[in-house]
Design an enzyme around this catalytic site. Structure first.
Site, mmCIF file in Angstrom:
data_model
loop_
_atom_site.group_PDB
_atom_site.id
_atom_site.type_symbol
_atom_site.label_atom_id
_atom_site.label_comp_id
_atom_site.label_asym_id
_atom_site.label_seq_id
_atom_site.Cartn_x
_atom_site.Cartn_y
_atom_site.Cartn_z
ATOM 1 N N MET A 198 -12.004 5.336 -2.315
ATOM 2 C CA MET A 198 -12.746 5.618 -1.079
ATOM 3 C C MET A 198 -13.376 7.006 -1.220
ATOM 4 S SD MET A 198 -10.073 4.426 1.854
ATOM 5 C CE MET A 198 -8.960 3.047 1.632
ATOM 6 N N ASP B 143 -4.661 4.034 -2.386
ATOM 7 C CA ASP B 143 -5.891 4.443 -1.715
ATOM 8 C C ASP B 143 -6.213 5.891 -2.053
ATOM 9 O OD1 ASP B 143 -6.684 2.125 -0.218
ATOM 10 O OD2 ASP B 143 -4.958 2.471 1.084
ATOM 11 N N HIS C 167 -0.939 -1.044 -4.495
ATOM 12 C CA HIS C 167 -2.271 -0.629 -4.059
ATOM 13 C C HIS C 167 -2.252 0.863 -3.736
ATOM 14 C CE1 HIS C 167 -6.258 -1.350 -2.244
ATOM 15 N NE2 HIS C 167 -5.897 -0.457 -1.337
ATOM 16 N N ASP D 216 -7.711 -5.763 3.390
ATOM 17 C CA ASP D 216 -6.918 -4.555 3.606
ATOM 18 C C ASP D 216 -7.220 -3.976 4.979
ATOM 19 O OD1 ASP D 216 -5.515 -2.199 3.445
ATOM 20 O OD2 ASP D 216 -6.759 -1.296 1.893
ATOM 21 N N SER E 110 0.846 -1.182 0.000
ATOM 22 C CA SER E 110 0.000 0.000 0.000
ATOM 23 C C SER E 110 0.886 1.238 0.000
ATOM 24 C CB SER E 110 -0.904 0.006 1.237
ATOM 25 O OG SER E 110 -1.646 1.200 1.288
ATOM 26 N N HIS F 271 -8.058 1.931 -5.178
ATOM 27 C CA HIS F 271 -9.206 1.799 -4.280
ATOM 28 C C HIS F 271 -9.837 3.172 -4.100
ATOM 29 C CE1 HIS F 271 -10.597 0.702 0.098
ATOM 30 N NE2 HIS F 271 -11.612 0.900 -0.720
ATOM 31 N N MET G 63 -12.579 -4.820 3.809
ATOM 32 C CA MET G 63 -11.854 -3.930 4.714
ATOM 33 C C MET G 63 -11.856 -4.536 6.109
ATOM 34 S SD MET G 63 -10.661 -1.502 2.911
ATOM 35 C CE MET G 63 -10.000 -0.572 4.313
ATOM 36 N N MET H 63 -8.643 8.893 -1.174
ATOM 37 C CA MET H 63 -9.560 9.339 -0.121
ATOM 38 C C MET H 63 -10.015 10.771 -0.400
ATOM 39 S SD MET H 63 -7.537 7.970 3.242
ATOM 40 C CE MET H 63 -6.713 6.378 3.247
#
Length: 236
Positions: free
Chosen positions: A81, A48, A46, A185, A21, A79, A150, A50
């Site tokens: 979010m 993220d 990976h 994750d 990540s 991902h 998650m 946000m």
């Protein structure tokens, strides 16, 4: 599903699918961090995303995805979010995302988003937070390439793994059609990765459990060995 899911191909070829990540990386030296992760054996990265709305934090956006894409040929697992993924899917694909995962909490019927993702040529994923019942994603397992469980509430790194998500992983493994990857994750490290593998996970997103160590190659090998040992105990 689309015709080819590259992470499933890698998994079928016998590779342990540990996804570093990048949220845990040292962003002062991002290109160097990526080189070290490639050398350690990572098959994908990976990322993220946000938005400060769906989750109570901000991370990074399209320019960082573009920069990572320029730095590596590795598969990028992005991902989302975010509260309005439909407004950004095409842009993240253009930036270099190979997988795009949306949250079931945002899209109770994610099929239109999967179709949008597939039209771009990317693979589609759906994620669920710890309080969300696994039954919410079960109707859509044949429409995507990845389910991301998650094991912490999304938004912040360094949280402790919630073992109550393990039955979700087992249930998904029982029902998974061929080609579906089951990712986990949050708090995945040397103490928890084996439990996830034994429950039936096939992808393992690791932040500080890998990038918090000085020697990425050694740590990657240690985690991969734990996965292999516990996958042999998985009951489907």
């Amino acid at each position: 599903m689309i015709a080819r899911s590259p992470l499933y191909d890698e998994y079928q070829a016998g590779h342990v699918m540990i996804g570093p990540s990048l949220l845990a990386a040292d962003f002062r030296y991002l290109a160097r961090e990526i080189e070290r992760l490639e050398a350690a054996g990572a098959r994908f990265l990976h990322l993220d995303i946000m938005d400060g709305h769906f989750v109570p934090n901000l991370s990074f956006g399209i320019p960082i995805v573009q920069a990572v894409r320029r730095a590596t040929p590795l598969i990028l697992d992005v991902h989302l979010m975010i509260s309005n993924p439909e407004a950004h899917i095409e842009r993240f694909r253009e930036a270099g995302a190979d997988y795009l995962t949306v949250h079931i909490e945002v899209a109770p019927d994610p099929r239109p988003l999967f179709e949008m993702i597939h039209r771009t040529g990317a693979c589609a994923g759906v994620s669920l937070n710890p309080p969300t019942p696994v039954e919410t994603v079960i109707p859509y397992l044949n429409n995507c390439e990845l389910v991301l469980v998650m094991s912490v509430m999304p938004g912040f790194g360094g949280q402790s793994f919630r073992p109550e998500v393990l039955p979700k992983i087992r249930r998904l493994r029982q029902l998974a059609p061929e080609g579906l990857m089951i990712s986990v994750d949050g708090g995945v490290n040397g103490q928890t990765i084996g439990q996830c593998a034994e429950a039936g996970a096939t992808m393992f997103i690791v932040g500080t459990g890998l990038l918090g160590h000085d020697n990425y190659s050694q740590r990657y090998r240690e985690l991969a060995a734990l996965v292999k040992n516990h996958q042999s105990k998985a009951v489907v």
